[in-house]
Design a protein around this motif. Structure first.
Motif: not given
Length: 389
Positions: A2, A180, A190-191, A195
């Motif tokens: 995260k 998302r 998202v990368t 996220e």
């Protein structure tokens, strides 16, 4: 992994993305800006940075450009940064041939019909009063009192620094790989590095705008538009202001630019094209014949296929906003303001329905999709290769 949460994630750290981040942060909204490279790495760093009102028909586009241009005075003080901003008495274009004068006068009249816009036809002598280095052989010029220009790097980094002071977060080298969606609304980005949870995503990703849109099932008809530029040696005092496709900068060099080219994602510099543009520049300013050309470069601008910007939400996905178009520096101020209004108020102080992405599916776009048709033709003519495997 995260990367935390943010009310808004802006994709793209060009002049649009940084403006949006600044305006949101100033309104007290938590915002994170992601870019696959670094701040000002795309079209925002490969530009003349003109604040151009006079070249933006039809009328609603002109009015939007004027509304944005009117937000620039005082911005240097607001950002605590000298933007090298100048406005007024800017020659939009030089007319070389007498046979083009009637069309130029008609264009000036058309643009001046928009409230607040003044485009004036200048005689050769009037042009030379403003710019003595211009050849007496020209047929005239068009001047717009509302046009301006500034330093692109100072503005984009000025926005970013001011936004950071206000709490915005910038994450360079974080390429977005997915978005998302839950219950019809965006909920995260998202990368490869992790996220970020969010409620809003603003797609300001330049020529990658269509790829980002595809992540949520939205088709955004934007193509890459190449602009090529040659930079001269320092020539301090030769020109006082931008002159159509010529722009002096504070350090002394003069930038000589090309017209819009729809060649796909091609950043190469074409010698023949640039030679033609340099030859025209010399016809207009003969002293350039003695100048050394020290650098050539190209940039790719996002160009919606009808030529107008795309701003605002999409009906398919709640919380997903688009902010794109080829005139980033002209529209940066109004774009940041309008996107912030949409997120904080749900409405905008300026009407933007004409610039909604829905115009393409509804058949409401203005032009004949010249950019798209040209690109299609070039792709059809491109030789194909077959790799045996």
């Amino acid at each position: 992994m995260k990367l935390g949460s943010s009310e808004v994630v802006v994709i793209g750290a060009g002049v649009r993305g940084t403006s949006i981040a600044y305006h949101l942060a100033r309104a007290g909204v938590s915002v994170t800006v992601l870019d696959k490279a670094f701040i000002c790495s795309g079209a925002s760093g490969a530009t003349f940075a003109l604040i151009n009102v006079s070249g933006k028909p039809p009328a609603e586009y002109t009015a939007l450009s004027l509304a944005s241009a009117d937000l620039y005075p005082g911005l240097s003080e607001e950002l605590d940064c000298d933007l090298e901003y100048e406005r007024g008495n800017q020659i939009y274009t030089i007319i070389e041939r007498e046979e083009d004068v009637p069309a130029a006068r008609a264009y000036a009249e058309q643009m001046s019909s928009v409230p607040g816009v003044s485009v004036t036809f200048l005689s050769p002598d009037e042009v030379r009063e403003l710019e003595p280095a211009v050849s007496p052989a020209i047929a005239g010029g068009l001047l717009c009192h509302q046009d301006g220009h500034l330093n692109p790097f100072k503005l984009t980094f000025g926005y970013a620094r001011a936004a950071t002071r206000l709490g915005a977060r910038f994450l360079p080298y974080h390429e977005v790989t997915a978005i998302r969606v839950s219950g019809g609304r965006v909920c995260g980005v998202v990368t490869p590095r992790g996220e970020i949870s969010c409620r809003w995503v603003v797609n300001a990703a330049g020529i990658d705008v269509p790829a980002i849109g595809a992540m949520v099932g939205v088709e955004i008809p934007v193509v890459a538009c190449r602009g090529q530029v040659v930079t001269t040696q320092p020539l301090p005092g030769l020109l006082r202001q931008p002159l159509g496709s010529l722009k002096p900068n504070k350090a002394g060099p003069i930038l000589i630019g090309t017209t819009n080219e729809f060649v796909g994602p091609d950043r190469s510099v074409e010698v023949l094209t640039m030679a033609q543009r340099v030859a025209r520049a010399i016809r207009i300013v003969p002293a350039l014949a003695q100048a050394q050309m020290i650098r050539a470069w190209a940039g790719l601008r996002p160009w919606p296929i009808d030529g107008l910007p795309i701003l605002g939400p999409v009906p398919e996905v709640e919380g997903f906003l688009i902010a794109t178009g080829h005139s980033g520096y002209t529209l940066a101020q109004i774009t940041g303001k309008l996107i912030t209004e949409l997120i904080t108020r749900g409405t905008t102080s300026t009407q933007i329905q004409s610039f909604s992405v829905t115009r393409f599916r509804d058949g409401r776009f203005h032009f004949g999709m010249y950019a798209f048709r040209t690109l299609q033709r070039r792709e059809a003519e491109r030789p194909t290769s077959v790799l045996a495997g």
